[in-house]
Design a protein around this motif. Structure first.
Motif, PDB file in Angstrom:
ATOM      1  N   ARG A 107     -27.073  52.133   9.072  1.00  6.60           N
ATOM      2  CA  ARG A 107     -25.656  51.796   8.878  1.00  6.60           C
ATOM      3  C   ARG A 107     -25.566  50.439   8.198  1.00  6.60           C
ATOM      4  O   ARG A 107     -26.206  49.475   8.632  1.00  6.60           O
ATOM      5  CB  ARG A 107     -24.923  51.770  10.224  1.00  6.60           C
ATOM      6  CG  ARG A 107     -24.830  53.170  10.856  1.00  6.60           C
ATOM      7  CD  ARG A 107     -23.774  53.217  11.941  1.00  6.60           C
ATOM      8  NE  ARG A 107     -24.135  52.382  13.065  1.00  6.60           N
ATOM      9  CZ  ARG A 107     -24.610  52.854  14.225  1.00  6.60           C
ATOM     10  NH1 ARG A 107     -24.770  54.129  14.403  1.00  6.60           N
ATOM     11  NH2 ARG A 107     -24.902  52.016  15.194  1.00  6.60           N
TER      12      ARG A 107
ATOM     13  N   CYS B  91     -24.835  51.776  -2.646  1.00 11.38           N
ATOM     14  CA  CYS B  91     -24.452  53.194  -2.584  1.00 11.38           C
ATOM     15  C   CYS B  91     -25.503  54.066  -3.270  1.00 11.38           C
ATOM     16  O   CYS B  91     -25.837  55.151  -2.792  1.00 11.38           O
ATOM     17  CB  CYS B  91     -23.090  53.413  -3.238  1.00 11.38           C
ATOM     18  SG  CYS B  91     -21.740  52.694  -2.277  1.00 11.38           S
TER      19      CYS B  91
ATOM     20  N   ARG C  18     -24.102  55.639   7.254  1.00 12.23           N
ATOM     21  CA  ARG C  18     -22.773  55.051   7.120  1.00 12.23           C
ATOM     22  C   ARG C  18     -22.859  53.821   6.226  1.00 12.23           C
ATOM     23  O   ARG C  18     -23.703  52.951   6.453  1.00 12.23           O
ATOM     24  CB  ARG C  18     -22.296  54.635   8.519  1.00 12.23           C
ATOM     25  CG  ARG C  18     -20.842  54.325   8.595  1.00 12.23           C
ATOM     26  CD  ARG C  18     -20.398  54.124  10.040  1.00 12.23           C
ATOM     27  NE  ARG C  18     -18.989  53.780  10.021  1.00 12.23           N
ATOM     28  CZ  ARG C  18     -18.399  52.922  10.846  1.00 12.23           C
ATOM     29  NH1 ARG C  18     -19.085  52.327  11.785  1.00 12.23           N
ATOM     30  NH2 ARG C  18     -17.118  52.666  10.733  1.00 12.23           N
TER      31      ARG C  18
ATOM     32  N   VAL D  45     -20.168  50.919   4.987  1.00 13.91           N
ATOM     33  CA  VAL D  45     -18.790  50.436   5.109  1.00 13.91           C
ATOM     34  C   VAL D  45     -18.599  49.273   4.142  1.00 13.91           C
ATOM     35  O   VAL D  45     -19.386  48.324   4.140  1.00 13.91           O
ATOM     36  CB  VAL D  45     -18.479  49.976   6.548  1.00 13.91           C
ATOM     37  CG1 VAL D  45     -17.073  49.399   6.626  1.00 13.91           C
ATOM     38  CG2 VAL D  45     -18.650  51.125   7.529  1.00 13.91           C
TER      39      VAL D  45
ATOM     40  N   THR E 105     -15.835  46.388   3.025  1.00 10.93           N
ATOM     41  CA  THR E 105     -14.579  45.795   3.476  1.00 10.93           C
ATOM     42  C   THR E 105     -14.205  44.615   2.602  1.00 10.93           C
ATOM     43  O   THR E 105     -15.066  43.958   1.996  1.00 10.93           O
ATOM     44  CB  THR E 105     -14.632  45.383   4.963  1.00 10.93           C
ATOM     45  OG1 THR E 105     -13.316  44.991   5.371  1.00 10.93           O
ATOM     46  CG2 THR E 105     -15.566  44.203   5.181  1.00 10.93           C
TER      47      THR E 105
ATOM     48  N   SER F 280      -8.217  47.185  -0.467  1.00 12.80           N
ATOM     49  CA  SER F 280      -9.138  48.313  -0.481  1.00 12.80           C
ATOM     50  C   SER F 280     -10.130  48.171  -1.631  1.00 12.80           C
ATOM     51  O   SER F 280      -9.741  48.020  -2.780  1.00 12.80           O
ATOM     52  CB  SER F 280      -8.354  49.607  -0.628  1.00 12.80           C
ATOM     53  OG  SER F 280      -9.125  50.676  -0.176  1.00 12.80           O
TER      54      SER F 280
ATOM     55  N   PRO G 107     -21.450  58.426   1.272  1.00  3.88           N
ATOM     56  CA  PRO G 107     -20.880  58.355   2.621  1.00  3.88           C
ATOM     57  C   PRO G 107     -20.139  57.044   2.847  1.00  3.88           C
ATOM     58  O   PRO G 107     -20.269  56.423   3.897  1.00  3.88           O
ATOM     59  CB  PRO G 107     -22.129  58.432   3.500  1.00  3.88           C
ATOM     60  CG  PRO G 107     -23.170  57.712   2.704  1.00  3.88           C
ATOM     61  CD  PRO G 107     -22.868  58.001   1.253  1.00  3.88           C
ATOM     62  N   VAL G 108     -19.370  56.621   1.861  1.00  2.92           N
ATOM     63  CA  VAL G 108     -18.794  55.276   1.915  1.00  2.92           C
ATOM     64  C   VAL G 108     -17.427  55.285   2.579  1.00  2.92           C
ATOM     65  O   VAL G 108     -16.592  56.125   2.288  1.00  2.92           O
ATOM     66  CB  VAL G 108     -18.668  54.702   0.491  1.00  2.92           C
ATOM     67  CG1 VAL G 108     -17.888  53.405   0.515  1.00  2.92           C
ATOM     68  CG2 VAL G 108     -20.045  54.489  -0.103  1.00  2.92           C
ATOM     69  N   GLU G 109     -17.241  54.332   3.495  1.00  5.48           N
ATOM     70  CA  GLU G 109     -15.909  54.116   4.066  1.00  5.48           C
ATOM     71  C   GLU G 109     -15.386  52.785   3.566  1.00  5.48           C
ATOM     72  O   GLU G 109     -16.117  51.812   3.537  1.00  5.48           O
ATOM     73  CB  GLU G 109     -15.984  54.055   5.594  1.00  5.48           C
ATOM     74  CG  GLU G 109     -16.431  55.332   6.238  1.00  5.48           C
ATOM     75  CD  GLU G 109     -16.813  55.087   7.693  1.00  5.48           C
ATOM     76  OE1 GLU G 109     -15.959  54.601   8.455  1.00  5.48           O
ATOM     77  OE2 GLU G 109     -17.976  55.352   8.040  1.00  5.48           O
ATOM     78  N   MET G 110     -14.112  52.798   3.171  1.00  2.00           N
ATOM     79  CA  MET G 110     -13.503  51.542   2.732  1.00  2.00           C
ATOM     80  C   MET G 110     -12.498  51.120   3.790  1.00  2.00           C
ATOM     81  O   MET G 110     -11.535  51.830   4.050  1.00  2.00           O
ATOM     82  CB  MET G 110     -12.845  51.751   1.377  1.00  2.00           C
ATOM     83  CG  MET G 110     -13.907  51.910   0.291  1.00  2.00           C
ATOM     84  SD  MET G 110     -13.240  52.464  -1.277  1.00  2.00           S
ATOM     85  CE  MET G 110     -13.502  54.223  -1.124  1.00  2.00           C
ATOM     86  N   ILE G 111     -12.756  50.003   4.418  1.00  2.00           N
ATOM     87  CA  ILE G 111     -11.909  49.550   5.525  1.00  2.00           C
ATOM     88  C   ILE G 111     -11.356  48.181   5.178  1.00  2.00           C
ATOM     89  O   ILE G 111     -12.008  47.176   5.418  1.00  2.00           O
ATOM     90  CB  ILE G 111     -12.711  49.489   6.846  1.00  2.00           C
ATOM     91  CG1 ILE G 111     -13.442  50.814   7.101  1.00  2.00           C
ATOM     92  CG2 ILE G 111     -11.792  49.131   7.999  1.00  2.00           C
ATOM     93  CD1 ILE G 111     -14.191  50.883   8.424  1.00  2.00           C
TER      94      ILE G 111
END
Lengths: 304, 304
Positions: free
Chosen positions: A2, A21, A29, A31, A33, A37, A44-48
């Motif tokens: 992660r 990436c 995971r 992430v 940030t 945004s 599997p990218v999350e943008m928080i």
């Protein structure tokens, strides 16, 4: 695996997020940030988006812990000098709180901290070594130095696995990215690329430390996997005058725009009077500078 | 003239408060603060107990501003190492918030900060100079170093007039005052004074840096009136072995209690392996060590 990247919407952050990436595509995971945004992200990218100065956001962001955290988020030096309260929040309390939240979850998290050569302050002309004393002349540099000290202490206590890298002004930042006092280093390259005249604020023989974004990204990723914890590293850089870099950029592009050199004593003192660097320790640890000025220019001009 | 002493109920604070009250008897206002009500105070002294980690208390305490502030309040090193959250609050956030509150009122307030030689970490045997690099090996030292950096930056910005003094273990702390790792230095002197046997945790040839409370107090008061701002000062000290100090104390008292020397490697490394000190810069600024070991012992035994 992660991975978390803070400041992922910044110049260095976008470059790092892109490579992370691609290279860690199988990570469980990733992430990204930033205050707003982030714009890129594949796999599997999350943008928080959120504010790292907000303890509640930080608490949620750090859940359930990471293997690798790249902490790049910061308020640039010149801006932080004008906006002291914001700089204190973003450049000092932000990393301290983030490190604490991460440590509360997992002591083996590798936190890679993007520090800055602003920690040194006036260097004189003696070769910089790991023992060079630090007397920051910008609050930005003071905050970076304080964070380095805190992170080294957390590594000593085995509550977090940390490493700090002291970056010079990374080129070539977008022209709009002008909160850094070293912005002229990037502007020079952009103007030669577009063949436009440039008013350089410092003299032609000003000596700067140079690193392309791709070299910076490779050094960050290398730092993420080093076994030793608690180090503060001065990565190797290219040591060259403004005129030498301008010449290299002109050779690469074939452009020869007019460059007028000014004499801003303060900028020259802070960014344009850099002494030689003995980076043998960092090199032995596997950190790398751009191979030469033309490589730096090419990296800068190829979507770097 | 308005003067504030924090940590006024501690060993160094009591000694300082006593001298401040005598020497600045015509001051408009002398405020002593600590967690609990300070015990001494003559003349125009106000005793305001409270928690410097509480922003509301700090805000009120700083009103309406001071000419001189001595910031001595801190959680001792060994205790802070065990109680990390409390140490963070008292030794890092406390001074940062206090400095900010003071600066918000008056930029010409002289803030004298009691820092510590714990900022250095492992020193090796090279003579210590103002350029000696700092790698603290206790969180207490990391916090003191971070505070020094922040205060130097505030002086640079002319928002506060600051000076930091790096104190060694001050002798002779009360026997009950054992949160400091260097407590054995004081215990040795007390035990010789009362002619009781002493189990010294470190070998007889351990070299420490020595300063009596009265020398520390004189250095603090000198720092309060120096014109230059932003300095971090290593005051001169006496450089002597445990056995040499024990001999001096025996000469002064005529007592010869049995002293058994141990071999605590960690204590010896941190407090008992001190290299020589080049304090010429501090001496030229007017700072002073105790004249000799017998003077140190006399100061210690005469209500110091």
């Amino acid at each position: 695996m992660r991975i978390l990247v803070t400041g992922a919407n910044g110049f260095l952050g976008r470059g790092l997020a892109d490579v992370v990436c691609k290279r860690f595509g199988t990570a469980e995971r990733i992430v990204l940030t930033d205050l707003t945004s982030p714009m890129i992200g594949v796999g599997p990218v999350e943008m928080i988006p959120g504010d790292l100065g907000d303890p509640v956001f930080l608490h949620e962001l750090a859940e359930p812990g990471f293997d690798i955290v790249f902490h790049l988020a910061s308020l640039p030096g010149s801006l932080a000098e004008r906006e002291q309260a914001l700089g204190h929040r973003v450049n000092l309390l932000g990393p301290l709180m983030l490190a604490e939240k991460l440590a509360a979850r997992r002591s083996d998290t590798r936190l890679v901290f993007a520090s800055s050569i602003a920690v040194y302050g006036d260097l004189g002309q003696k070769t910089v070594t790991p023992d060079t004393p630090c007397h920051p002349q910008l609050t930005y540099g003071a905050h970076k130095l304080m964070t380095e000290i805190m992170l080294a202490d957390m590594a000593r206590r085995n509550v977090l696995s940390t490493i700090s890298l002291r970056f010079p002004g990374i080129v070539a930042r977008p022209l709009a990215d002008n909160g850094h006092g070293s912005a002229f280093m990037s502007q020079l390259l952009h103007k030669i690329r577009t063949n436009e005249p440039f008013e350089c604020p410092v003299p032609a023989d000003s000596v700067c430390w140079w690193m392309s974004r791709s070299a910076a990204v490779e050094n960050l990723i290398h730092a993420a996997t080093l076994p030793s914890s608690g180090a503060t590293v001065q990565p190797p850089v290219l040591h060259a005058t403004i005129a030498e870099v301008a010449e290299a950029a002109m050779r690469v592009t074939g452009n020869r725009p007019a460059i007028h050199y000014g004499d801003d004593g303060r900028l020259r003192r802070i960014f344009g009077s850099m002494p030689p660097l003995d980076a043998n320790l960092a090199i032995s640890m596997g950190f790398r500078a751009d191979a030469d000025l033309e490589t730096l220019v090419h990296a800068t001009f190829s979507g770097d």
